[in-house]
Design a protein around this motif. Structure first.
Motif, mmCIF file in Angstrom:
data_model
loop_
_atom_site.group_PDB
_atom_site.id
_atom_site.type_symbol
_atom_site.label_atom_id
_atom_site.label_comp_id
_atom_site.label_asym_id
_atom_site.label_seq_id
_atom_site.Cartn_x
_atom_site.Cartn_y
_atom_site.Cartn_z
ATOM 1 N N GLU A 124 0.781 -1.162 -0.018
ATOM 2 C CA GLU A 124 0.046 0.024 0.045
ATOM 3 C C GLU A 124 0.793 1.245 -0.003
ATOM 4 O O GLU A 124 0.644 2.047 -0.727
ATOM 5 N N ALA A 166 -9.548 -10.124 -7.868
ATOM 6 C CA ALA A 166 -10.694 -9.626 -7.248
ATOM 7 C C ALA A 166 -10.338 -8.663 -5.938
ATOM 8 O O ALA A 166 -10.808 -7.700 -5.708
ATOM 9 N N TYR A 169 -8.402 -5.601 -6.796
ATOM 10 C CA TYR A 169 -9.562 -4.603 -7.172
ATOM 11 C C TYR A 169 -10.215 -3.934 -6.158
ATOM 12 O O TYR A 169 -10.315 -2.757 -5.801
ATOM 13 N N ALA A 170 -10.625 -4.932 -5.019
ATOM 14 C CA ALA A 170 -11.427 -4.626 -4.043
ATOM 15 C C ALA A 170 -10.349 -3.658 -3.044
ATOM 16 O O ALA A 170 -10.900 -2.798 -2.466
ATOM 17 N N ALA A 171 -9.183 -3.977 -2.921
ATOM 18 C CA ALA A 171 -8.253 -3.531 -2.075
ATOM 19 C C ALA A 171 -7.843 -2.081 -2.445
ATOM 20 O O ALA A 171 -7.293 -1.097 -1.925
ATOM 21 N N GLY A 172 -8.138 -1.512 -3.875
ATOM 22 C CA GLY A 172 -7.976 -0.309 -4.356
ATOM 23 C C GLY A 172 -6.480 -0.181 -5.154
ATOM 24 O O GLY A 172 -6.215 0.823 -5.380
ATOM 25 N N ILE A 175 -5.371 0.068 -9.442
ATOM 26 C CA ILE A 175 -6.666 0.092 -10.273
ATOM 27 C C ILE A 175 -6.239 0.200 -11.779
ATOM 28 O O ILE A 175 -6.623 -0.297 -12.507
ATOM 29 N N TYR A 301 -9.730 -8.017 4.015
ATOM 30 C CA TYR A 301 -9.317 -8.698 2.750
ATOM 31 C C TYR A 301 -9.342 -10.094 2.619
ATOM 32 O O TYR A 301 -9.769 -10.872 2.051
ATOM 33 N N PHE A 304 -13.034 -11.237 2.677
ATOM 34 C CA PHE A 304 -13.564 -10.980 1.282
ATOM 35 C C PHE A 304 -12.879 -11.905 0.265
ATOM 36 O O PHE A 304 -13.799 -12.338 -0.623
#
Lengths: 370, 616
Positions: A124, A166, A169-172, A175, A301, A304
């Motif tokens: 991140e 996925a 993508y969801a973790a941003g 992108i 995460y 998910f």
């Protein structure tokens, strides 16, 4: 205490699956050994689940990297000659553990989720070179995928890659990179279709070919499943009274168990399974959301990832049982016969329950959690 | 800043969730919809239940046909056949197989090669084997043996990891050629099966064929008794719906009986197999000797039971390969005939009952005047009734008939059953004709008195009329099926006194004085009457001398036990009595009477209850 309603839904499905795989396996193999084995697996899975339930998620995060490496090693061991490796239908996916055959690809699914969640958090901060980070991610997924492809386990490859994507993508993260690569892949696919239409046609022929008039052997399984389900009607022929499982329907106790449920318990039985899964996964996704709200990204995460993995597995399995997707080797979590799958499914759901428990504890304790 | 961005990403998680929920909704819809889906016009549900159910037919065993003593005339036998599958028989087994089948090795090898070239998977090498046949024993022993068998198989060698990877990457790896590998091992013989098949067997072969008929390949009766009583003999096939429905895997069937299996009933005929055999042989020999086109005979018991019903020519019903409808024709019941002079005794009976004659030795009938076409002969001027019958004198008979009314004849003949069906085998029976007397012309009464004109009959009706001599002028119904209930109702046609008198006269017909001299059986009383009729061909009397000859007779004369009627169609070779080489015109006396004699003689000789006159 774990969430009572979620736990009861899981236990109910496990018991339901236990009975159904018993019905399907006894009929064909004329032996109780599958029943006893499955009973043993379920007991083992529940004990493992109990242990996980009492393990903080932070511990899992700590060991996620060694676990991922272990999974990779196990995926290699599969190719060792007999008696270590075990080969079925010309594909080697199993490690022979005398009493049962361990399937590392199932473990890989969970390891990938645990590892990827940690990886996403670690990456991140590194926003200076997004392409580098993205390539790293692809590389990690790639290693696992190559090994799985060598096992000719295309199902697991797809599940693992898509789950990881996925999560990405969801973790941003990345992108833009993800979008560019996805568009690029789609373009390549478009070119591929334009250049070699035959192969594409063969792939999509399942949906436009009238498979009742075709003699394609691959469709035989779908036809047998649909006939069984049609025979079941609303209330089914009764438990144990199905006939497709006697030889007409292949993989009756693993991949095609949903068709056996449809035949023996009818639409009612199928709705029970579908709605139970819908309940469990909706609940799971909500847990992930809550964890994210509380700032516990790793837990979020992981939950998910697990839910996405299950959702895909269930979608593909039931989709092919209902004749909407071409038959491929996917088991139905919690219900299909199979030791590795059962144990890892229960462990994963235990993680979900654990995250939920951690969500609900008071703030002072939560600080320790991730 | 960054944190808030990340926190809003739960919406992205929600996207996956809602996708999943949407998929579940689609699945619920599909799960509910599958059973009403249409596939080629039928719903998938119907298709599924049709697959899960199976209708099984159990073939009923056809009933046996028995004679009056319980001897078997027709029976379902279990026989075996040996069926080979030339495509899968191992070459190593061919010599052993040939040995077991008792055929030369070369021949078997040649046949198997030929069938293999034509891709035949079935070859019935032996058929109709009795259960005790040694071939069956040989084959079942062969099937237990195991010998070393080698065969080559085409095997694709497994590919290595690198090639696998290349394949997955989409690079075409040149697939390895299939390799031939010889595998040897002990094996059982394959492609040899013993199959059972039902076979309708007629132990009395030709003697019964036209009477019993036979079954076709579908085991349905097509002629004779087999066809007439098919619904009793055939029984009802059982029908079961098998639902594959049980959790026990050995038999996961649940049967629902739709139609109970009912095996066919046995049918007991009044026929006596021995008498049938004698009679058949007698008419066969006679037809061959006289070169007749056909021959038929019926034997009655006084109570109306048919003891034998024989026809010639006749086929062997066990031979399924050839078929000629003529050889299954039941001429006794199916042929419409003019009975000729065999009717004269009934004219005399009628006249006697009506009181227009006395039939005594002193009553003389004038035969000097011409009546119609019938001219007097030089031999006789005045004759007795006895002589009329002995010599079968037409003018004498007509002279007597002139004293009777048309109605008298009609009523008597009606009572005798002419023109009415006997009800034995309605599908083949020809009831004959008896035209109403109001339509009779001038000559009809004259011709009816000697068995021509407005009446036609079949042989069974003619024989039945003669039952009056065994029943004091009364007439019982004929019976072919022995079912226990004996119909004792008889219709009185003539008075007992009259019948007794005419029977005496018929006794003298079968004497050296009468026309039936060739029916005399030494040591036994026999009575009877000859008959000759020109055959009607295409509606006209034959001009080429084609004749039917008859003899109807009974024995003993008092309380007769057997009544036999014999008919020969167009006998071509007849000889005079005193010189067996001198040809003569064929008539009842020199053809049918001889067949009658042989038949009756054999029956009487075998009947221990009837003592010959010389012995008693």
């Amino acid at each position: 205490m774990p969430d009572k309603s979620l736990l009861s839904a899981i236990i109910a499905l496990v018991i339901f699956g236990w009975i159904m795989s018993f019905s399907a396996s006894l009929a064909y193999f004329e032996s109780y050994s599958y029943f006893f084995k499955q009973t043993f697996f379920i007991l083992m899975a529940l004990s493992a689940g109990l242990v996980i339930l009492n393990t903080p998620i932070s511990v899992l995060q700590k060991y996620s990297i060694p676990l991922f490496i272990l999974s990779l090693v196990l995926l290699v061991i599969v190719f060792f000659p007999k008696p270590i490796g075990h080969e079925v239908n010309n594909s080697s996916r199993w490690i022979n553990l005398v009493y049962f055959k361990f399937q590392p690809s199932e473990l890989m699914k969970l390891s990938m989720v645990l590892f990827m969640a940690g990886f996403l958090i670690r990456q991140e901060k590194d926003l200076r070179s997004p392409w580098m980070g993205f390539i790293k991610t692809i590389f990690i997924i790639g290693i696992a995928d190559v090994l799985l492809l060598l096992e000719t386990d295309i199902g697991a490859t797809l599940i693992i890659s898509l789950t990881a994507m996925a999560m990405l993508y969801a973790a941003g993260s990345y992108i833009r990179q993800l979008s560019i690569v996805t568009i690029g892949l789609l373009a390549v696919l478009g070119v591929f279709i334009a250049l070699i239409p035959n192969r594409f046609n063969r792939f999509v022929s399942f949906w436009y070919e009238d498979f009742w008039s075709s003699n394609n052997e691959k469709l035989y399984q779908t036809k047998a499943a649909l006939i069984g389900i049609a025979r079941g009607d609303w209330f089914g022929t009764g438990l144990g009274a199905g006939i497709q499982k006697y030889g007409l329907l292949p993989e009756r106790h693993t991949d095609m168990i949903f068709a056996v449920i449809g035949e023996e318990l009818g639409i009612v039985g199928m709705l029970f399974v579908l709605l139970s899964f819908a309940y469990i996964l909706t609940k799971g996704f909500n847990i992930a959301k809550l964890a994210l709200k509380k700032g516990r990204k790793y837990s979020s995460y992981v939950v998910f990832g697990i839910c996405t993995w299950f959702a895909m597995q269930i979608t593909v399995n039931i989709g092919m049982n209902l004749g909407l997707l071409p038959p491929k080797g996917f088991t139905l979590p919690l219900i299909s016969y199979g030791g590795t799958s059962m144990i890892l499914t229960i462990i994963s759901l235990a993680i979900v329950l654990r995250v939920d428990m951690e969500n609900k504890t008071n703030y002072s304790k939560q600080r320790k959690y991730v | 800043m960054k944190l808030t961005r990340v926190q809003n990403y739960w919406n992205r998680q929600a996207l996956v969730k809602y996708c999943f929920i949407a998929i579940i909704v689609v699945f619920v819809y599909q799960a509910i919809n599958i059973h009403s889906k249409q596939v080629n016009g039928t719903s998938l549900k119907d298709k599924a239940s049709a697959r899960a159910e199976q209708t099984i037919t159990e073939n009923a065993i056809r009933g046996n046909i028995l004679d009056r003593n319980g001897n078997i005339l027709a029976i379902d036998l279990i026989q075996n056949k040996i069926n080979l599958d030339p495509m899968i028989i191992q070459d190593e087994y061919i010599p052993l197989l040939a040995e077991a089948l008792l055929i030369p090795i070369k021949e078997l090898r040649r046949i198997i090669e030929e069938k293999r070239n034509n891709q035949r998977k079935e070859y019935i090498v032996k058929e109709n084997l009795m259960v005790t046949d040694p071939i069956l024993k040989n084959i079942s022993e062969l099937k237990k043996r195991r010998i070393e068998v080698c065969n080559t198989q085409l095997i694709t060698p497994s590919i290595n990891l690198f090639e696998k990877a290349k394949l997955l990457a989409g690079i075409d790896v040149s697939l390895k050629e299939k390799v031939e590998r010889v595998k040897c091992g002990k094996q059982f013989v394959s492609g040899v099966a013993i199959q059972s098949s039902g076979f309708r067997y007629y132990p009395k072969t030709k003697s019964t064929a036209p009477l019993l008929g036979r079954t076709n390949n579908n085991n349905i009766g097509v002629f004779g008794i087999e066809a007439e009583f098919d619904r009793y003999l055939a029984g009802t096939n059982g029908e079961k719906i098998i639902k594959d429905n049980k959790s026990n895997s050995n038999i996961y069937h649940q049967t629902e009986i739709v139609q109970e299996l009912k095996n066919g009933e046995d049918i007991k005929l009044t026929i006596d197999a021995d008498i049938q055999f004698h009679v058949y042989n007698a008419i066969k020999e006679s037809a061959e000797f006289h070169e007749a086109d056909s021959a038929s005979a019926i034997v009655l018991s006084p109570n109306g039971e048919i003891l034998a019903l024989a026809n010639y020519p006749s086929a062997n019903p066990n031979d399924r390969k050839s078929f000629d409808a003529e050889e299954y024709r039941n001429r006794v019941l199916a042929d419409k005939i003019e009975p000729g002079s065999t009717m004269k005794p009934f004219t005399m009976l009628l006249a006697l009952d009506k009181g227009v004659i006395t039939a005594t030795e002193d009553e003389l009938i004038d035969v000097t005047e011409r009546i119609g076409n019938h001219r007097p002969d030089e031999k006789y001027t005045e004759i007795t009734v006895k002589l009329i019958l002995e010599k079968s004198h037409n003018l004498g008979t007509i002279n007597i008939s002139e004293r009777l009314e048309n109605e008298d004849f009609y009523n008597a003949w009606k009572k005798l059953g002419f023109g009415e069906s006997l009800g034995l085998m309605p599908s083949i029976e020809n009831p004959g004709i008896l035209r109403h007397f109001s339509t009779w012309g001038l000559t009809d009464k004259r011709s009816v008195s000697f068995g021509h004109g407005p009446m036609n009959t079949n042989l069974a009706q003619l024989a039945r009329a003669y039952l009056v001599f065994a029943n004091d002028g009364a007439l019982p119904a004929l019976k072919l099926i022995k079912d226990g209930n004996i119909d004792t109702k008889k219709q009185q046609v003539f008075s007992p006194e009259s019948t007794k008198r005419i029977a005496e006269i018929l006794d003298s017909v079968v004497s050296m004085k009468g026309s039936g001299y060739r029916a005399i059986i030494d040591g036994y009383d026999v009575a009877g009457k000859t008959g000759t009729a020109e055959m009607v061909i295409d509606g006209k009397y034959s001009k080429e001398g084609q004749k039917r000859t008859y003899f109807v007779g009974f024995s003993p004369v008092i309380n007769p036990k057997y009544i036999i009627a014999v008919r020969l169609d167009y006998p071509k070779k007849c000889f005079v009595y005193w010189d067996p080489t001198l040809r003569n015109r064929c008539e009842g006396s020199n053809s049918a009477a001889m067949a009658f004699k042989v038949a009756m003689e054999r029956i009487l000789f075998n009947d221990l209850e009837i003592q010959s006159v010389s012995e008693s």
